[in-house]
Design a protein around this motif. Structure first.
Motif, PDB file in Angstrom:
ATOM      1  N   ARG A  14       0.831  -1.207   0.000  1.00 22.00           N
ATOM      2  CA  ARG A  14       0.000   0.000   0.000  1.00 22.00           C
ATOM      3  C   ARG A  14       0.869   1.261   0.000  1.00 22.00           C
ATOM      4  O   ARG A  14       0.648   2.183  -0.796  1.00 22.00           O
ATOM      5  N   ASP A  53       2.609   1.610  -3.418  1.00 23.74           N
ATOM      6  CA  ASP A  53       1.687   2.034  -4.477  1.00 23.74           C
ATOM      7  C   ASP A  53       1.271   3.491  -4.340  1.00 23.74           C
ATOM      8  O   ASP A  53       1.227   4.230  -5.331  1.00 23.74           O
ATOM      9  N   GLU A  54       0.971   3.926  -3.112  1.00 21.24           N
ATOM     10  CA  GLU A  54       0.596   5.335  -2.899  1.00 21.24           C
ATOM     11  C   GLU A  54       1.742   6.266  -3.272  1.00 21.24           C
ATOM     12  O   GLU A  54       1.527   7.318  -3.893  1.00 21.24           O
ATOM     13  N   CYS A  55       2.953   5.901  -2.908  1.00 25.82           N
ATOM     14  CA  CYS A  55       4.117   6.729  -3.227  1.00 25.82           C
ATOM     15  C   CYS A  55       4.306   6.841  -4.734  1.00 25.82           C
ATOM     16  O   CYS A  55       4.537   7.941  -5.258  1.00 25.82           O
ATOM     17  N   GLU A 105       1.670   9.138  -6.272  1.00 28.39           N
ATOM     18  CA  GLU A 105       1.835  10.555  -5.928  1.00 28.39           C
ATOM     19  C   GLU A 105       3.153  11.152  -6.428  1.00 28.39           C
ATOM     20  O   GLU A 105       3.190  12.321  -6.814  1.00 28.39           O
TER      21      GLU A 105
END
Length: 81
Positions: free
Chosen positions: A49, A52-54, A57
């Protein structure tokens, strides 16, 4: 008398086959009760998670430490990545 002997032989053969099938079914059940290995998509949900978020963004180049952290976690779970 020949019919009685043939019937007895058939019954003995059927009993042997039934015993073999029962043993095979028991073996399959024992194997299927063993703990299953996780799929790679389900292993390490926390690092996945964050990684993937990094990436979404900031892009892949800025998230190398999170990508490597996820790889280390996957290797610890037994995956060859």
């Amino acid at each position: 008398m020949a019919t009685t002997a043939a019937t007895a032989e058939t019954a003995a053969t059927a009993a042997t086959v039934t015993t073999a099938l029962t043993a095979a079914a028991t073996t399959k059940c024992e194997v299927s009760d063993a703990p299953k290995k996780k799929k790679i998509c389900c292993a390490c949900p926390d690092t996945k998670r964050i990684r993937d978020e990094c990436i979404v963004e900031h892009g892949e180049d800025a998230c190398k430490k999170w990508i490597e952290a996820h790889r280390i976690c996957l290797r610890a779970e037994g995956f060859n990545v």
